[in-house]
Design an enzyme around this catalytic site. Structure first.
Site, mmCIF file in Angstrom:
data_model
loop_
_atom_site.group_PDB
_atom_site.id
_atom_site.type_symbol
_atom_site.label_atom_id
_atom_site.label_comp_id
_atom_site.label_asym_id
_atom_site.label_seq_id
_atom_site.Cartn_x
_atom_site.Cartn_y
_atom_site.Cartn_z
ATOM 1 N N CYS A 288 0.831 -1.192 0.000
ATOM 2 C CA CYS A 288 0.000 0.000 0.000
ATOM 3 C C CYS A 288 0.879 1.259 0.000
ATOM 4 O O CYS A 288 1.526 1.552 -0.997
ATOM 5 C CB CYS A 288 -0.978 -0.033 1.170
ATOM 6 N N HIS B 116 -3.487 -5.582 0.999
ATOM 7 C CA HIS B 116 -2.771 -5.854 2.240
ATOM 8 C C HIS B 116 -2.707 -7.343 2.586
ATOM 9 O O HIS B 116 -3.598 -7.866 3.272
ATOM 10 C CB HIS B 116 -3.449 -5.116 3.389
ATOM 11 N N GLU C 50 -0.816 -8.681 4.777
ATOM 12 C CA GLU C 50 -0.593 -8.831 6.222
ATOM 13 C C GLU C 50 -1.898 -8.814 7.007
ATOM 14 O O GLU C 50 -1.909 -9.170 8.199
ATOM 15 C CB GLU C 50 0.370 -7.744 6.740
#
Length: 226
Positions: free
Chosen positions: A87, A196, A198
């Site tokens: 990002c 994302h 994560e």
């Protein structure tokens, strides 16, 4: 000994804790790096996480790309250090000229926060070597300046060289050209993507565990090279 992965924190970073957790879930050791650091502490890879570094003043990622820590990151990347930008981290890597193209305001000028399906187009990079080419993964997307753009020659080169790593499986919600969600450097060690991974490492807190594959991939690559 576990591979050591540096996770950078800039003023305005939001997702460094999540990135560090993903490294640990994958079996690595997360090492905190501060934006003023000039010593990478001998890490084996680096994650540049998401957020709003320096408040996204000027352009998203423009100030962070010129912060003290990014000098040694750029030098180490040119020597082969695996680097992942997520990002805002993707924006920073483009501003630092480690990756081509740019990220601009979403089509429609609206912030987008939703789960998206990504197709893995390149499974040979340091961060996707454990994921089958053509596989689809579901991860969250949350950004206001996530539309990937590049000139026609750059887009053609990325496509011809297989450097589009992730593509939106459905039409890009942010209007990204060629539905590009992530790209890599010519050696495949530096990867940037807008969604994302994560945030998709634990079914309790995300849409599943699809994002963990990026982190286990790089750790496996580092272990094999040790």
């Amino acid at each position: 000994m576990s591979a050591r992965v540096g996770v950078i924190t800039f003023p305005g970073t939001l997702d460094d804790v999540d990135a560090a957790r993903a490294v640990r879930y994958a079996g690595g050791e997360a090492v905190s790096l501060w934006h003023r650091d000039t010593d990478l502490q001998g890490v084996d890879a680096v994650v540049v996480p998401g957020g709003f570094s320096y408040g996204d003043y000027l352009r998203a990622g423009a100030i962070a790309a010129r912060s003290p820590v990014m000098g040694p990151v750029v030098e180490a990347a040119h020597r082969g250090l695996p680097v992942l930008g997520i990002c805002n981290g993707f924006q920073i890597l483009c501003e630092a000229e480690l990756l081509p193209g740019a990220l601009v305001r979403n089509a429609g000028l609206r912030f987008i926060c939703r789960e998206v399906r990504l197709r893995v187009e390149n499974s040979t990079t340091a961060w996707t070597s454990g994921i089958a080419a053509g596989a689809e993964i579901t991860v969250p997307l949350k950004s206001g300046e996530g539309r990937f753009v590049a000139d026609d020659d750059t887009l053609a080169r990325l496509e011809d060289e297989g450097r589009v790593v992730f593509r939106y499986a459905d039409p890009a919600p942010n209007g990204a050209l060629h539905d590009v969600a992530g790209v890599c450097s010519d050696d495949g060690r530096v990867v940037g993507l807008m969604p994302h991974p994560e945030h998709a490492i634990d079914p309790l807190t995300g849409p599943g565990t699809d994002g963990l594959g990026l982190f286990t991939s790089v750790l496996a690559r580092l272990t094999a090279a040790a």
